[in-house]
Design a protein around this motif. Structure first.
Motif, PDB file in Angstrom:
ATOM      1  N   GLY A  85       2.920  -4.281   7.896  1.00  0.00           N
ATOM      2  CA  GLY A  85       3.004  -3.574   7.000  1.00  0.00           C
ATOM      3  C   GLY A  85       3.842  -4.109   6.078  1.00  0.00           C
TER       4      GLY A  85
ATOM      5  N   ASP B  87       4.586  -0.796   1.116  1.00  0.00           N
ATOM      6  CA  ASP B  87       3.655   0.826   0.932  1.00  0.00           C
ATOM      7  C   ASP B  87       4.217   1.375   0.083  1.00  0.00           C
ATOM      8  OD1 ASP B  87       3.691   3.212   1.719  1.00  0.00           O
ATOM      9  OD2 ASP B  87       1.332   2.409   2.843  1.00  0.00           O
TER      10      ASP B  87
ATOM     11  N   GLU C 123      -1.507   5.866  -3.367  1.00  0.00           N
ATOM     12  CA  GLU C 123      -0.977   4.985  -2.225  1.00  0.00           C
ATOM     13  C   GLU C 123      -1.272   4.073  -2.394  1.00  0.00           C
ATOM     14  OE1 GLU C 123       0.227   5.047   2.921  1.00  0.00           O
ATOM     15  OE2 GLU C 123      -0.828   5.943   1.954  1.00  0.00           O
TER      16      GLU C 123
ATOM     17  N   SER D 112      -0.236  -0.352  -0.304  1.00  0.00           N
ATOM     18  CA  SER D 112       0.254  -1.188   0.595  1.00  0.00           C
ATOM     19  C   SER D 112      -0.644  -2.119   0.862  1.00  0.00           C
ATOM     20  CB  SER D 112      -0.226  -0.290   1.768  1.00  0.00           C
ATOM     21  OG  SER D 112      -2.209  -0.271   2.605  1.00  0.00           O
TER      22      SER D 112
END
Length: 268
Positions: free
Chosen positions: A50, A53, A259, A261
């Motif tokens: 990731g 985020d 959210e 990401s």
């Protein structure tokens, strides 16, 4: 001698052995709220990273912004249907602003460590039609800094399942039970829920996945039900590389508002 060589060639060319030696399609757990049932090939390492985020959670008295980077999941195939896994977040930053006074608190540091094992029970390779199912027990170790990590150990069990109708559409489910860490950072409580979604292959290299998730969290301080809706998109610029983006929206006051990401996956 000729008979031995011929026998070896025949054995090497048998469909069962060819299928076992054939490199499986890339099967990433990024992006999405669901967990796929497929496992990584024996002897292969898959890295899911990731890159960024951001989560925003507004309450009546405060607003929390959480930024994480380096969310790493290492998956290594140790058998035809089994993989071992290591998860860790390299850095997280949490900013809390009191909405009445304007006072701001900041904290940052590394995140917790997650150790897990996925055992596939049916169809370990991505791409096969029909039902696929697996078991995924995990444990979280409190390696993270305050506010970034949970503060205590936790654990749980996910049962990833999917049904692929054809090369275009599949349904996904991920029921889960947890020994979740209390909000106080000490002790555990029972939580349970499931994600569900529809995965649509736009073409050979691109997928779009809408999902829903519901979780019941029985924290001693307050029992709440959290619900999310998500939309994710991923593309494979190369056979064993994937790029992804995801947007998640909270559907009630107990869930973070939004959210966003993005990340990358590669199998070696």
């Amino acid at each position: 001698m000729k008979r031995i060589v011929a026998s070896l060639m025949l054995f090497a060319g048998s469909p069962a052995l060819s299928e076992e030696l054939k490199l499986r399609e890339l099967c990433s757990e990024r992006p999405g709220l669901n967990t796929p049932a497929c496992t990584v090939d024996p002897g292969h390492l898959q890295i899911e990273l990731g890159l960024g985020d951001w989560t925003m959670n507004r309450q009546s008295d405060q607003r929390e912004d959480r930024i994480e980077t380096g969310q790493m999941l290492l998956r290594y195939g140790v058998g035809a249907t089994t993989e071992v896994r290591f998860g860790w977040t390299a850095y997280g930053h949490v900013r809390n602003r009191d909405r009445d006074t304007g006072e701001i608190d900041r904290s940052g540091g590394i995140g917790d460590v997650t150790l897990s094992l996925k055992q596939n029970l049916r169809h370990p390779a991505e791409g096969r039609t029909g039902l696929a199912i697996a078991l995924l027990p995990y444990a979280t170790l409190p390696a993270g800094r305050k506010d970034v990590g949970d503060g205590d150990w936790g654990g749980g069990l996910i049962v990833p399942a999917s049904y692929k109708f054809d090369d275009t559409v599949s349904l996904e489910f991920s029921p889960e039970v947890q020994a979740a860490v209390n909000e106080s950072g000490s002790g555990r409580h029972f939580a349970y829920g499931s994600a569900m979604g529809v995965q649509v292959h736009l073409n050979e290299h691109m997928r779009l996945t809408p999902e829903l998730q519901f979780v019941r969290d029985n924290d001693p301080e307050h029992h709440v039900t959290m619900s999310n809706a998500a939309l994710s998109f991923d593309v494979q610029p190369a056979k064993m590389t994937q790029l992804d983006v995801q947007a998640v929206a909270g559907l009630n006051r107990n869930t973070p508002d939004v959210e966003l990401s993005f990340g990358v996956t590669h199998k070696f």
